[in-house]
Design a protein around this motif. Structure first.
Motif, PDB file in Angstrom:
ATOM      1  N   ARG A  67       0.445  -3.891  -6.532  1.00  0.00           N
ATOM      2  CA  ARG A  67      -0.835  -4.557  -6.790  1.00  0.00           C
ATOM      3  C   ARG A  67      -0.637  -5.812  -7.611  1.00  0.00           C
ATOM      4  O   ARG A  67       0.275  -5.873  -8.438  1.00  0.00           O
ATOM      5  CB  ARG A  67      -1.783  -3.632  -7.544  1.00  0.00           C
TER       6      ARG A  67
ATOM      7  N   ASN B 259       1.163   7.710   6.486  1.00  0.00           N
ATOM      8  CA  ASN B 259       1.405   6.517   7.307  1.00  0.00           C
ATOM      9  C   ASN B 259       1.059   6.647   8.778  1.00  0.00           C
ATOM     10  O   ASN B 259       0.800   5.655   9.436  1.00  0.00           O
ATOM     11  CB  ASN B 259       2.865   6.079   7.192  1.00  0.00           C
TER      12      ASN B 259
ATOM     13  N   LEU C  31      -4.652  -7.107   0.951  1.00  0.00           N
ATOM     14  CA  LEU C  31      -6.114  -7.005   1.000  1.00  0.00           C
ATOM     15  C   LEU C  31      -6.656  -6.656  -0.374  1.00  0.00           C
ATOM     16  O   LEU C  31      -5.913  -6.318  -1.294  1.00  0.00           O
ATOM     17  CB  LEU C  31      -6.570  -6.036   2.096  1.00  0.00           C
TER      18      LEU C  31
ATOM     19  N   LEU D 227      -3.857  -5.658  -3.051  1.00  0.00           N
ATOM     20  CA  LEU D 227      -2.906  -4.613  -2.642  1.00  0.00           C
ATOM     21  C   LEU D 227      -2.026  -5.178  -1.525  1.00  0.00           C
ATOM     22  O   LEU D 227      -2.531  -5.632  -0.499  1.00  0.00           O
ATOM     23  CB  LEU D 227      -3.670  -3.375  -2.158  1.00  0.00           C
ATOM     24  N   ILE D 228      -0.713  -5.183  -1.753  1.00  0.00           N
ATOM     25  CA  ILE D 228       0.227  -5.733  -0.760  1.00  0.00           C
ATOM     26  C   ILE D 228       0.483  -4.691   0.329  1.00  0.00           C
ATOM     27  O   ILE D 228       0.969  -3.596   0.043  1.00  0.00           O
ATOM     28  CB  ILE D 228       1.598  -6.088  -1.395  1.00  0.00           C
ATOM     29  N   ILE D 229       0.162  -5.035   1.567  1.00  0.00           N
ATOM     30  CA  ILE D 229       0.293  -4.108   2.692  1.00  0.00           C
ATOM     31  C   ILE D 229       1.659  -4.258   3.365  1.00  0.00           C
ATOM     32  O   ILE D 229       2.248  -3.298   3.822  1.00  0.00           O
ATOM     33  CB  ILE D 229      -0.809  -4.411   3.744  1.00  0.00           C
ATOM     34  N   GLU D 230       2.122  -5.494   3.467  1.00  0.00           N
ATOM     35  CA  GLU D 230       3.404  -5.732   4.125  1.00  0.00           C
ATOM     36  C   GLU D 230       4.031  -6.975   3.544  1.00  0.00           C
ATOM     37  O   GLU D 230       3.341  -7.856   3.033  1.00  0.00           O
ATOM     38  CB  GLU D 230       3.201  -5.885   5.639  1.00  0.00           C
ATOM     39  N   ARG D 231       5.340  -7.040   3.654  1.00  0.00           N
ATOM     40  CA  ARG D 231       6.060  -8.161   3.075  1.00  0.00           C
ATOM     41  C   ARG D 231       7.355  -8.360   3.842  1.00  0.00           C
ATOM     42  O   ARG D 231       8.090  -7.403   4.075  1.00  0.00           O
ATOM     43  CB  ARG D 231       6.377  -7.832   1.618  1.00  0.00           C
TER      44      ARG D 231
ATOM     45  N   VAL E  85       5.777  -4.022  -1.340  1.00  0.00           N
ATOM     46  CA  VAL E  85       4.854  -3.268  -0.500  1.00  0.00           C
ATOM     47  C   VAL E  85       4.182  -2.153  -1.315  1.00  0.00           C
ATOM     48  O   VAL E  85       4.847  -1.441  -2.051  1.00  0.00           O
ATOM     49  CB  VAL E  85       5.578  -2.680   0.732  1.00  0.00           C
ATOM     50  N   ALA E  86       2.862  -2.059  -1.174  1.00  0.00           N
ATOM     51  CA  ALA E  86       2.024  -1.096  -1.891  1.00  0.00           C
ATOM     52  C   ALA E  86       1.922  -1.424  -3.386  1.00  0.00           C
ATOM     53  O   ALA E  86       1.420  -0.617  -4.163  1.00  0.00           O
ATOM     54  CB  ALA E  86       2.463   0.354  -1.667  1.00  0.00           C
TER      55      ALA E  86
ATOM     56  N   PHE F 192       4.741   8.042 -10.050  1.00  0.00           N
ATOM     57  CA  PHE F 192       5.840   7.320  -9.401  1.00  0.00           C
ATOM     58  C   PHE F 192       5.385   5.918  -9.044  1.00  0.00           C
ATOM     59  O   PHE F 192       4.269   5.725  -8.581  1.00  0.00           O
ATOM     60  CB  PHE F 192       6.261   8.046  -8.118  1.00  0.00           C
ATOM     61  N   ASP F 193       6.231   4.939  -9.260  1.00  0.00           N
ATOM     62  CA  ASP F 193       5.916   3.601  -8.765  1.00  0.00           C
ATOM     63  C   ASP F 193       7.220   2.894  -8.434  1.00  0.00           C
ATOM     64  O   ASP F 193       8.285   3.494  -8.504  1.00  0.00           O
ATOM     65  CB  ASP F 193       5.049   2.812  -9.750  1.00  0.00           C
ATOM     66  N   GLN F 194       7.120   1.612  -8.045  1.00  0.00           N
ATOM     67  CA  GLN F 194       8.340   0.952  -7.572  1.00  0.00           C
ATOM     68  C   GLN F 194       9.418   0.866  -8.645  1.00  0.00           C
ATOM     69  O   GLN F 194      10.605   0.827  -8.333  1.00  0.00           O
ATOM     70  CB  GLN F 194       8.037  -0.429  -6.976  1.00  0.00           C
TER      71      GLN F 194
ATOM     72  N   HIS G 122      -8.522  -4.360  -2.898  1.00  0.00           N
ATOM     73  CA  HIS G 122      -8.743  -2.919  -3.029  1.00  0.00           C
ATOM     74  C   HIS G 122      -8.980  -2.610  -4.500  1.00  0.00           C
ATOM     75  O   HIS G 122      -8.136  -2.901  -5.336  1.00  0.00           O
ATOM     76  CB  HIS G 122      -7.519  -2.168  -2.500  1.00  0.00           C
TER      77      HIS G 122
END
Lengths: 249, 249
Positions: B134, B76, B107, B114-118, B131-132, B21-23, B109
């Motif tokens: 790469r 989470n 950050l 790796l996108i942590i927040e947007r 979010v999440a 699964f991905d976006q 990874h």
């Protein structure tokens, strides 16, 4: 598949391991993890190695075990909650800025309130909610708003499963549900801190059922409660529309 | 443990299933999932039932499979990223409001960003981060800033693993790293959209190494780039301080 002598499967054990971590205990020793997850020590060491190699767990230099970043990535990049979060965040920022109080986005999950997102504000009143934390339905404005705007069969099922508790804490349950639906929001005195009041407005789908709920916590007895409720209802309609549901008149 | 005849373990299969699964593909049929995760159909049906019963996967009325809400909750509620997110969000809102552009927190990874927040903004320039998701290090200001502010041995290791690509795309790699460190930010023309420029400032620990990076995307050639960089550096220092690291002089 892959059942241990005790009869629990690999997945049972994996879920118990992940479930051992929570906001109060984000890291622990391997032995503490084995104890909390009820897994024999030798099995725990073996599982730990395999889970670390997959990035599901991470082991620090101090030997403490935490959840791995890869787990976070896998769970978040296609999460069902991302669309809702993305639509809600700008409106949550507005509420957060205009009301100056912590703002939560939550939904009903397994008969509890699951917090999906939270924006906090320095100086806002105490509030125990945290992202991915759970709160009880019967003690929170979030829960009562979510329940009131659930499908009739879902309300019925919930009441069947929790009849004693709900009727003890909400003796006029049906009248209360009807009032929340009429008002378009729920309010309730603070669950943890009695000096606060929660206010929650549902984010509705086209049929008028709640997809989620938007809420703030205000000081108890605050004269701004009606204004806060109206602001929340306004923002909740904006979120429905951003999700593609036109708010009805 | 629990190896299938093909030699891959239950955890191997589990991670391949979640990884399917991905976006872009948040839901799929059971057969598509079996194909993407390279799992025999009969095994997939059995695993699906077990994963659904644990809430790791969810099956809709239309038969489409998605990640389960329980997986999101487990990943989470104690995520290592929650502390960083919580400290960064108020500053991200400030940047988002003042610069009027999408704002990211990321950050390094596994050698990727790796996108942590947007936080996104209506009307801001195109930006592919989610979010999440790469992004590649060598093509983004986020990646270059994170790399420049990594420990010397980490920069060395990264270059060893990606020497050819890095030297082809950044012929003056060492000078560029030194310049980013001197400036306190990185900027780079858009990775997907050439009409944009990314600007990224590191969030530093006490030793001056990057914990994460704060970034925005601005229209290419924008005269506001130096101002945006200064605003980002200011916010990044605020985040360091909120995390307990006093920004050095």
């Amino acid at each position: 598949m892959a059942n241990s002598p005790s009869g629990d499967s690999m997945l049972d054990r994996l879920v118990r391991i992940l479930d051992a971590f929570d906001q109060h205990t984000p890291s622990m020793s391997v032995l503490a993890l084995a104890r909390r997850a009820q897994i024999p020590k030798a099995t725990m060491y073996r599982l730990l190695d395999e889970m670390v190699s997959h990035g599901l767990l991470s082991r620090g230099k101090d030997g403490q075990v935490t959840l791995g970043l890869r787990l976070w990535e896998l769970a978040n990049r296609s999460a069902a909650t991302q669309g809702l979060r993305k639509a809600a965040l700008p409106f949550m920022e507005d509420i957060n800025a205009l009301l100056g109080q912590n703002t939560q986005l939550s939904l009903l999950h397994e008969d509890e309130v699951l917090i999906i997102e939270r924006l906090s504000r320095p100086g806002s009143v105490v509030n125990q909610a945290s992202v991915a934390g759970r709160m009880p339905v019967h003690r929170t404005s979030m829960g009562m708003a979510l329940l009131a705007f659930s499908r009739p069969e879902a309300i019925h099922g919930f009441l069947e499963r929790h009849r004693e508790l709900m009727l003890a804490t909400h003796p006029n349950f049906r009248a209360e549900m009807a009032e929340i639906r009429r008002n378009g929001f729920a309010s309730m005195d603070g669950y943890i801190d009695e000096e606060t009041t929660g206010v929650a407005a549902p984010i509705l789908d086209l049929q008028g059922y709640a997809l989620a709920v938007l809420s703030v916590v205000v000081p108890r007895g605050s004269a701004t409660l009606p204004a806060a409720a109206l602001a929340l209802r306004t923002a909740a309609r904006g979120i429905s529309r951003a999700l593609g549901y036109a708010a009805d008149a």
